[in-house]
Design an enzyme around this catalytic site. Structure first.
Site, mmCIF file in Angstrom:
data_model
loop_
_atom_site.group_PDB
_atom_site.id
_atom_site.type_symbol
_atom_site.label_atom_id
_atom_site.label_comp_id
_atom_site.label_asym_id
_atom_site.label_seq_id
_atom_site.Cartn_x
_atom_site.Cartn_y
_atom_site.Cartn_z
ATOM 1 N N GLY A 82 0.794 -1.236 0.000
ATOM 2 C CA GLY A 82 0.000 0.000 0.000
ATOM 3 C C GLY A 82 0.821 1.278 0.000
ATOM 4 N N GLY A 102 1.940 3.338 -5.841
ATOM 5 C CA GLY A 102 1.132 2.927 -6.984
ATOM 6 C C GLY A 102 -0.339 2.698 -6.679
ATOM 7 N N ILE A 103 -0.837 1.559 -7.169
ATOM 8 C CA ILE A 103 -2.258 1.236 -7.031
ATOM 9 C C ILE A 103 -2.637 1.081 -5.557
ATOM 10 C CG2 ILE A 103 -3.942 -0.605 -7.464
ATOM 11 C CD1 ILE A 103 -2.535 -1.034 -10.209
ATOM 12 N N GLY A 104 -1.791 0.431 -4.777
ATOM 13 C CA GLY A 104 -2.074 0.232 -3.349
ATOM 14 C C GLY A 104 -2.183 1.563 -2.615
ATOM 15 N N SER A 129 -4.480 -9.135 -13.231
ATOM 16 C CA SER A 129 -3.990 -8.294 -14.330
ATOM 17 C C SER A 129 -4.617 -8.784 -15.618
ATOM 18 C CB SER A 129 -2.462 -8.408 -14.449
ATOM 19 O OG SER A 129 -2.020 -7.840 -15.677
ATOM 20 N N TYR A 132 5.087 -13.606 -15.238
ATOM 21 C CA TYR A 132 4.136 -12.678 -14.601
ATOM 22 C C TYR A 132 2.696 -13.082 -14.924
ATOM 23 C CZ TYR A 132 1.722 -8.241 -13.656
ATOM 24 O OH TYR A 132 0.850 -7.280 -13.192
HETATM 25 P P1 NAD Z 1 4.118 -0.798 -7.417
HETATM 26 O O1 NAD Z 1 5.487 -1.370 -7.617
HETATM 27 O O2 NAD Z 1 3.988 0.667 -7.228
HETATM 28 O O3 NAD Z 1 3.375 -1.493 -6.210
HETATM 29 C C1 NAD Z 1 3.670 -2.765 -5.753
HETATM 30 C C2 NAD Z 1 3.781 -2.683 -4.250
HETATM 31 O O4 NAD Z 1 3.997 -3.995 -3.740
HETATM 32 C C3 NAD Z 1 4.963 -1.824 -3.805
HETATM 33 O O5 NAD Z 1 4.527 -0.947 -2.781
HETATM 34 C C4 NAD Z 1 5.964 -2.833 -3.270
HETATM 35 O O6 NAD Z 1 6.748 -2.321 -2.219
HETATM 36 C C5 NAD Z 1 5.025 -3.939 -2.795
HETATM 37 N N1 NAD Z 1 5.689 -5.227 -2.716
HETATM 38 C C6 NAD Z 1 6.408 -5.864 -3.674
HETATM 39 N N2 NAD Z 1 6.874 -7.025 -3.203
HETATM 40 C C7 NAD Z 1 6.426 -7.130 -1.927
HETATM 41 C C8 NAD Z 1 6.564 -8.100 -0.915
HETATM 42 N N3 NAD Z 1 7.283 -9.224 -1.111
HETATM 43 N N4 NAD Z 1 5.969 -7.895 0.276
HETATM 44 C C9 NAD Z 1 5.240 -6.759 0.499
HETATM 45 N N5 NAD Z 1 5.085 -5.802 -0.415
HETATM 46 C C10 NAD Z 1 5.677 -5.977 -1.618
HETATM 47 O O7 NAD Z 1 3.276 -1.298 -8.672
HETATM 48 P P2 NAD Z 1 1.707 -1.192 -8.999
HETATM 49 O O8 NAD Z 1 1.631 -0.977 -10.460
HETATM 50 O O9 NAD Z 1 1.018 -0.262 -8.092
HETATM 51 O O10 NAD Z 1 1.233 -2.706 -8.728
HETATM 52 C C11 NAD Z 1 0.265 -3.052 -7.752
HETATM 53 C C12 NAD Z 1 -0.397 -4.366 -8.169
HETATM 54 O O11 NAD Z 1 -1.114 -4.152 -9.392
HETATM 55 C C13 NAD Z 1 0.593 -5.490 -8.468
HETATM 56 O O12 NAD Z 1 0.073 -6.711 -7.993
HETATM 57 C C14 NAD Z 1 0.682 -5.484 -9.986
HETATM 58 O O13 NAD Z 1 1.063 -6.734 -10.501
HETATM 59 C C15 NAD Z 1 -0.745 -5.128 -10.332
HETATM 60 N N6 NAD Z 1 -0.948 -4.588 -11.675
HETATM 61 C C16 NAD Z 1 -0.405 -3.399 -12.040
HETATM 62 C C17 NAD Z 1 -0.638 -2.908 -13.330
HETATM 63 C C18 NAD Z 1 -0.085 -1.585 -13.796
HETATM 64 O O14 NAD Z 1 -0.218 -1.279 -14.978
HETATM 65 N N7 NAD Z 1 0.516 -0.788 -12.937
HETATM 66 C C19 NAD Z 1 -1.407 -3.653 -14.234
HETATM 67 C C20 NAD Z 1 -1.946 -4.857 -13.821
HETATM 68 C C21 NAD Z 1 -1.722 -5.321 -12.532
#
Ligand code: NAD
Length: 247
Positions: A14, A17-19, A137, A150
């Site tokens: 959290g 990004g999305i979180g 995704s 992935y």
């Molecule tokens: P992001 O890298 O900003 O967020 C990912 C978060 O997960 C980060 O805060 C990171 O610190 C945390 N994280 C990673 N490994 C971890 C672990 N082992 N333990 C705890 N936390 C961990 O990227 P995002 O784009 O916000 O991705 C969030 C989710 O959305 C992911 O699951 C990603 O696969 C999915 N997603 C993203 C997109 C996109 O276009 N951004 C598209 C489809 C799916």
């Protein structure tokens, strides 16, 4: 009363990004939110922006003792949970020919094993009527270059959404997935050169029916709907991709 008053939620990953978008929506709506991630300093910076309704806890989803400690912390801080957002994930392109066993294991340890055990360890704290939302995704239904590991991990999460929905049915807990298309979170710039990221983004925009990237706020809105409003929906996946996989 605000929209999410009296709601307690955990959002893995959290801090960015999305979180982070999910945490912002819920905290601004009056929920108490616990965000997790691997870097305490990054979490503290996020918490600073998100305000008093948010607690930041360092917890790696791939380490089961961290998840047990997280469950203890949730119990102490909140008592029980109404929303669990299983969002932590590694987004990494891996060329088919050069992907190593270590890279494969690392991605599955976070994106698949991490998701399963996050739900398993926090499930006893979910109250009747609670909602769990896994972040899948659009890659789970597409054959994409350099994304085999992935995509397979996200397809596993899509399957797990159904199984976990069945497992938690008797507890009165719904389990659904939100499936983002291309969302501009700055992740691309962290995982590839600026030029490669710009080229990739231009291709994605051109291919998207809405001709744009989505925003973390748009995923957050869909995830909050699944967690709190979709009271007759479980085992489902809500695709939020500008129509990319539908039109
Ligand atoms: P992001 O890298 O900003 O967020 C990912 C978060 O997960 C980060 O805060 C990171 O610190 C945390 N994280 C990673 N490994 C971890 C672990 N082992 N333990 C705890 N936390 C961990 O990227 P995002 O784009 O916000 O991705 C969030 C989710 O959305 C992911 O699951 C990603 O696969 C999915 N997603 C993203 C997109 C996109 O276009 N951004 C598209 C489809 C799916």
């Amino acid at each position: 009363m605000s929209r999410y008053s009296n709601k307690n939620a955990v959002i893995t990953g959290g801090g960015s990004g999305i979180g982070f978008g999910m945490a912002k929506l819920l905290a601004e709506g009056g929920a108490r939110v616990m965000i997790t991630g691997r870097s305490q300093s990054a979490l503290d910076a996020a918490r600073e922006q998100l305000g008093q309704n948010v607690v930041a806890v360092r917890s790696d989803v791939s380490v089961l003792s961290d998840l047990d400690a997280l469950a203890d912390r949730v119990k102490d801080e909140f008592g029980s949970l109404h929303g669990l957002f299983v969002n932590a994930g590694i987004t990494r392109t891996m060329p088919f020919a050069s992907t190593t066993e270590t890279e494969y294991d690392e991605l599955f340890a976070t994106n698949v094993k991490g998701a399963f055990f996050t739900v398993q360890r926090l499930a006893p704290l979910l109250s009747t009527g609670a909602g769990v939302v896994l972040t899948t995704s659009v890659a789970n239904v597409m054959g994409m270059t350099d994304a085999g590991v992935y995509s397979a991990g996200k397809a596993a999460l899509r399957s797990m959404t159904r199984s976990l929905a069945r497992e938690l049915l008797a507890q009165g807990v719904r389990v659904n997935a939100v499936s983002p298309g291309p969302i501009d979170t700055g992740t691309l710039e962290k995982t590839m050169t600026a030029a490669a990221a710009a080229e990739f983004k231009a291709e994605r925009v051109a291919a998207n029916p809405m001709q744009r990237f989505g925003t973390p706020a748009e995923i957050a809105t869909a995830a909050a709907f699944l967690a709190f409003d979709a009271t007759y929906t479980t085992g489902a996946e809500l695709v939020v991709d500008g129509g990319a996989t539908q039109l």
